[in-house]
Write a protein that holds these residues in place. Structure first.
Motif, PDB file in Angstrom:
ATOM      1  N   ALA A 184      -2.685  31.389  29.511  1.00  0.00           N
ATOM      2  CA  ALA A 184      -1.628  31.080  28.543  1.00  0.00           C
ATOM      3  C   ALA A 184      -0.364  30.646  29.275  1.00  0.00           C
ATOM      4  CB  ALA A 184      -1.353  32.299  27.661  1.00  0.00           C
ATOM      5  N   TRP A 228      -0.776  27.108  30.212  1.00  0.00           N
ATOM      6  CA  TRP A 228      -0.514  26.178  29.107  1.00  0.00           C
ATOM      7  C   TRP A 228       0.982  26.011  28.864  1.00  0.00           C
ATOM      8  CZ3 TRP A 228      -4.252  29.679  25.999  1.00  0.00           C
ATOM      9  CH2 TRP A 228      -5.563  29.446  26.439  1.00  0.00           C
ATOM     10  N   LYS A 275       3.206  22.635  29.073  1.00  0.00           N
ATOM     11  CA  LYS A 275       3.987  22.201  27.912  1.00  0.00           C
ATOM     12  C   LYS A 275       5.449  21.974  28.277  1.00  0.00           C
ATOM     13  CE  LYS A 275       4.543  21.378  23.485  1.00  0.00           C
ATOM     14  NZ  LYS A 275       3.952  20.185  22.843  1.00  0.00           N
ATOM     15  N   SER A 320      -0.623  18.762  24.196  1.00  0.00           N
ATOM     16  CA  SER A 320      -1.074  19.571  23.067  1.00  0.00           C
ATOM     17  C   SER A 320      -2.524  19.987  23.286  1.00  0.00           C
ATOM     18  CB  SER A 320      -0.962  18.770  21.762  1.00  0.00           C
ATOM     19  OG  SER A 320      -1.447  19.516  20.667  1.00  0.00           O
ATOM     20  N   SER A 364      -7.487  25.610  22.522  1.00  0.00           N
ATOM     21  CA  SER A 364      -7.257  26.639  23.531  1.00  0.00           C
ATOM     22  C   SER A 364      -6.153  27.590  23.108  1.00  0.00           C
ATOM     23  CB  SER A 364      -6.888  25.994  24.868  1.00  0.00           C
ATOM     24  OG  SER A 364      -7.973  25.272  25.387  1.00  0.00           O
ATOM     25  N   TRP A 365      -5.083  27.046  22.566  1.00  0.00           N
ATOM     26  CA  TRP A 365      -3.962  27.891  22.161  1.00  0.00           C
ATOM     27  C   TRP A 365      -4.375  28.871  21.068  1.00  0.00           C
ATOM     28  CZ3 TRP A 365       0.154  23.417  21.581  1.00  0.00           C
ATOM     29  CH2 TRP A 365       0.394  22.867  22.844  1.00  0.00           C
ATOM     30  N   THR A 366      -5.155  28.388  20.114  1.00  0.00           N
ATOM     31  CA  THR A 366      -5.594  29.263  19.025  1.00  0.00           C
ATOM     32  C   THR A 366      -6.460  30.403  19.547  1.00  0.00           C
ATOM     33  OG1 THR A 366      -5.568  27.392  17.486  1.00  0.00           O
ATOM     34  CG2 THR A 366      -6.803  29.356  16.815  1.00  0.00           C
TER      35      THR A 366
END
Length: 322
Positions: free
Chosen positions: A224, A227, A231, A238, A242-244
């Motif tokens: 995380a 990511w 970002k 985007s 993965s973020w979810t």
């Protein structure tokens, strides 16, 4: 504008999500996308989907956070194998979680047969696939030590929503991309059966099991951070899948750590209650369809909840949830 096909008009090169993943060396992230600004442009792809931007995103993808995350993940896998070998028992380990990881790795790393990749990626991918299969084989060998009565999470409830989410949110409707998206959502819930197992096994003090759970959760926390770093460096970046999955998994992990350190938990009671309701519903369906159920009716015994579960030989095992 299709986010999964990046057409560079100057060079006539076509960039797919799989090619981008290979370039960035992403083990745990979904196909990256560079978001196009809302303002109309005469040629919307050129300002964003340039070779320079893709090269920049690739360089940012190889950062300290992802290396630490990969290291924690690999270390956790070997801790699990060492714990199984040391104890010569599957006690404390959820087979459901290991089954989910086999599905995740097989679905995600089929891209090994699709295009060439760096030795770093090939090593990690083959290691994850092989070790997950080895763990399931060990469960088969040590089946008598497997604590079925504590591993109660229903996998069907996890697979169903993840399949639907992968179809709705996949970047590209090809087999590899659908499987990749599916693996991302599935990983968000992969450790839930292990957490449920640990919540039911509150008296267990096996250091190997605890270290394994901490390593797998910590790996996702560092991914995380990876990511977030990308970002910050490139606001157009985007990566919804993965973020979810990462947010879901980290939420469960943080709650588990909170429960382990303080005894307080925001999700423990809810997770166990939902697990109970799902199993009750599953029992009713089995009774209607098959005429029998895995579980016999619950009985109250000295202030505890007693569940009877049929074992492999027709005998019944007792599960007491205090």
């Amino acid at each position: 504008l299709k986010p999964f096909w990046l057409k560079l008009r100057g060079s006539q090169a076509i960039w797919s999500a799989r090619v981008l993943r290979a370039a960035m060396g992403d083990l745990g992230g979904a196909p990256p996308r560079l978001a196009v600004p809302a303002a109309p442009r005469a040629s919307p792809m050129d300002p964003v989907y340039t070779a320079a931007n893709i090269a920049k995103l690739t360089s940012y993808s190889w950062n300290a956070f992802r290396y630490i995350g990969d290291g924690l993940h690999l270390f956790g896998v070997f801790v699990l194998l060492a714990t199984l070998a040391k104890n010569r028992s599957c006690k404390g380990i959820s087979r459901s979680t290991q089954t989910l990881y086999v599905c995740i790795f097989l679905a995600r790393y089929l891209d090994l047969i699709d295009h060439s990749q760096t030795a770093y990626l090939v090593f990690f991918k083959l290691t994850y696939i092989s070790t997950s299969l080895i763990v399931l084989y060990v469960f088969w060998l040590l089946d008598k030590t497997y604590e079925r009565q504590k591993d109660t999470c229903s996998l069907a409830v996890i697979f169903g929503p993840c399949c639907m989410a992968s179809v709705l949110l996949a970047n590209e409707y090809s087999v590899l991309e659908l499987l990749w998206a599916f693996s991302q959502f599935l990983e968000g819930f992969a450790m839930v059966p292990q957490y449920i197992f640990c919540y039911r096994d509150r008296g267990a003090k096996d250091l190997g099991v605890t270290l394994y759970v901490i390593c797998l959760g910590g790996y996702r926390v560092f991914y995380a951070a990876n990511w977030i770093y990308k970002k910050v460096q490139m606001p157009q970046y985007s990566d919804i899948q993965s973020w979810t999955g990462g947010i879901i998994e980290i939420s469960f992990f943080c709650d588990y750590v909170l429960s382990m350190l303080t005894g307080a938990s925001l999700l423990r009671a809810m997770v166990l209650k939902v697990d109970e309701k799902i199993n009750e519903l599953q029992d009713k369906v089995e009774m209607q369809v098959l005429g029998s159920s895995r579980f016999a009716p619950k009985q109250a015994v000295q202030g505890a909840e007693l569940r009877q579960r049929r074992g492999g030989g027709g005998k019944e095992e007792m599960d007491v949830d205090a």
